[in-house]
Design a protein around this motif. Sequence first.
Motif, PDB file in Angstrom:
ATOM      1  N   GLY A   8      -2.784  -0.352   9.250  1.00 38.61           N
ATOM      2  CA  GLY A   8      -3.522  -0.939  10.353  1.00 38.61           C
ATOM      3  C   GLY A   8      -4.495  -1.993   9.871  1.00 38.61           C
ATOM      4  O   GLY A   8      -4.745  -2.146   8.664  1.00 38.61           O
ATOM      5  N   ALA A   9      -5.044  -2.747  10.832  1.00 38.31           N
ATOM      6  CA  ALA A   9      -5.940  -3.854  10.514  1.00 38.31           C
ATOM      7  C   ALA A   9      -7.208  -3.368   9.819  1.00 38.31           C
ATOM      8  O   ALA A   9      -7.685  -2.249  10.058  1.00 38.31           O
ATOM      9  N   ASN A  10      -7.730  -4.230   8.946  1.00 31.96           N
ATOM     10  CA  ASN A  10      -8.992  -3.993   8.238  1.00 31.96           C
ATOM     11  C   ASN A  10      -8.939  -2.779   7.303  1.00 31.96           C
ATOM     12  O   ASN A  10      -9.962  -2.133   7.037  1.00 31.96           O
ATOM     13  N   LYS A  11      -7.736  -2.498   6.810  1.00 33.37           N
ATOM     14  CA  LYS A  11      -7.551  -1.447   5.810  1.00 33.37           C
ATOM     15  C   LYS A  11      -6.715  -2.024   4.671  1.00 33.37           C
ATOM     16  O   LYS A  11      -5.775  -2.777   4.913  1.00 33.37           O
ATOM     17  N   PRO A  12      -7.035  -1.686   3.429  1.00 37.15           N
ATOM     18  CA  PRO A  12      -6.189  -2.156   2.325  1.00 37.15           C
ATOM     19  C   PRO A  12      -4.817  -1.494   2.391  1.00 37.15           C
ATOM     20  O   PRO A  12      -4.658  -0.396   2.956  1.00 37.15           O
ATOM     21  N   LEU A  13      -3.822  -2.173   1.842  1.00 38.13           N
ATOM     22  CA  LEU A  13      -2.504  -1.563   1.729  1.00 38.13           C
ATOM     23  C   LEU A  13      -2.578  -0.412   0.731  1.00 38.13           C
ATOM     24  O   LEU A  13      -3.273  -0.499  -0.282  1.00 38.13           O
ATOM     25  N   SER A  14      -1.859   0.656   1.014  1.00 33.99           N
ATOM     26  CA  SER A  14      -1.863   1.813   0.112  1.00 33.99           C
ATOM     27  C   SER A  14      -0.543   1.884  -0.645  1.00 33.99           C
ATOM     28  O   SER A  14       0.519   1.607  -0.091  1.00 33.99           O
ATOM     29  N   PHE A  15      -0.624   2.251  -1.905  1.00 34.87           N
ATOM     30  CA  PHE A  15       0.536   2.306  -2.795  1.00 34.87           C
ATOM     31  C   PHE A  15       1.094   3.723  -2.733  1.00 34.87           C
ATOM     32  O   PHE A  15       0.436   4.682  -3.173  1.00 34.87           O
ATOM     33  N   GLU A  16       2.306   3.893  -2.149  1.00 32.82           N
ATOM     34  CA  GLU A  16       2.826   5.226  -1.852  1.00 32.82           C
ATOM     35  C   GLU A  16       4.290   5.366  -2.257  1.00 32.82           C
ATOM     36  O   GLU A  16       4.993   4.375  -2.463  1.00 32.82           O
ATOM     37  N   ASP A  17       4.728   6.620  -2.317  1.00 32.55           N
ATOM     38  CA  ASP A  17       6.139   6.943  -2.551  1.00 32.55           C
ATOM     39  C   ASP A  17       6.857   7.080  -1.215  1.00 32.55           C
ATOM     40  O   ASP A  17       6.322   7.683  -0.266  1.00 32.55           O
ATOM     41  N   ASN A 322      -3.267  -5.761  -3.224  1.00 37.33           N
ATOM     42  CA  ASN A 322      -4.517  -6.060  -2.517  1.00 37.33           C
ATOM     43  C   ASN A 322      -5.314  -7.154  -3.227  1.00 37.33           C
ATOM     44  O   ASN A 322      -6.024  -7.928  -2.577  1.00 37.33           O
ATOM     45  N   ASP A 323      -5.178  -7.255  -4.550  1.00 38.91           N
ATOM     46  CA  ASP A 323      -5.812  -8.358  -5.282  1.00 38.91           C
ATOM     47  C   ASP A 323      -5.182  -9.686  -4.885  1.00 38.91           C
ATOM     48  O   ASP A 323      -5.868 -10.715  -4.811  1.00 38.91           O
ATOM     49  N   ALA A 324      -3.876  -9.673  -4.636  1.00 36.96           N
ATOM     50  CA  ALA A 324      -3.188 -10.897  -4.209  1.00 36.96           C
ATOM     51  C   ALA A 324      -3.728 -11.380  -2.869  1.00 36.96           C
ATOM     52  O   ALA A 324      -3.920 -12.594  -2.658  1.00 36.96           O
TER      53      ALA A 324
END
Length: 342
Positions: A8-17, A322-324
């Motif tokens: 969702g908006a205003n949240k960082p992407l999460s790295f998941e399986d 997220n750094d990108a």
Amino acid sequence: MKAAIFHGANKPLSFEDMDKPAPGPDDIVVKIAACGVCHTDLHYLDHGTPTYKQPPMILGHEPSGYISDAGANVKIFREGDKVLLPAVLTCGVCDFCRTGRENICNAMTMLGNHIDGAYAEYIKVPAKDICHLPDEIPLEEGSIIADAISTPFHAVKNRAEVKPGDTVVVFGCGGIGINCVQVAAAVGGTVIAVDIVDRKLELAQEFGATAVINPTKVEKLGKEIKKLTGGGADIAIEAIGRADTIQEAFGTLRKGGRLVVVGFAGENMSVNAGKIMFFEMEIVGSLGCRPVDYPKIIEMARLGKIKVKELVTNRYPLEKINDAFDLLRAHDENVIRSIVIP
């Protein structure tokens, strides 16, 4: 597989399986080599622009990779083939698809919007619109052909109809605008680039602009362009997405000129209707790219008529995605395009 998940908006992407997708009979599964980092994704992340598929989902719409699996009905792809995935997939049967305007397909499906995208190790897509990538095009950098080059190609060739000798003014030299510059130059246009950042104007010259103008350093931009072109440009391309610059671009045209709007602007604009009629002016929009044009773009890149590798200025592993996006938010004037490599 690993994937960067949008919640969702205003949240960082999460790295998941996640489970690796399995192909249906008409699908392919691609092992992603790289995916371009685009401002469109930033609209979902920062500005609340809704995706058609409800989160959680995977963003990313500029991918290249290798065929991992293919469905039973897929005949032209084999495991290990290098491929480019268009940002938008088409139905092939609606009125627009059947009349050669697939880019405005009634049932268009955008990666990372309507379906899960390519910020992941694997992606499943229908095989219909997928293109082979030749060895001469570097696979990772070639990912950005999917949108950052194909969208300007459609704007320049199909909507602006740039011909050899045409004078073309490009407003904005970001990721889309810089490729409007280089494609217009590649097909024979004389290109004037306009941007308020001097470094971007330097890059525009490296990609084919014969003249550049920083509008903050001239008294009247329209007057300056008319002086350079002997009365006005044949074509103006707005690749920023602001009502005021769209209007300003219109004011740089000669009689019979054509304005092409590539940048998205949500506000209204104002132009003189009498001028459109009396001088036979044209204003057209441009969205995405037709599948039929991708082989032409790939061939131009293979021959070196369009630069690809030089457009990629930054690379990130998937876990640093997220750094990108932080770099994209920073508006670094030396950045043209970043790619994420799973």
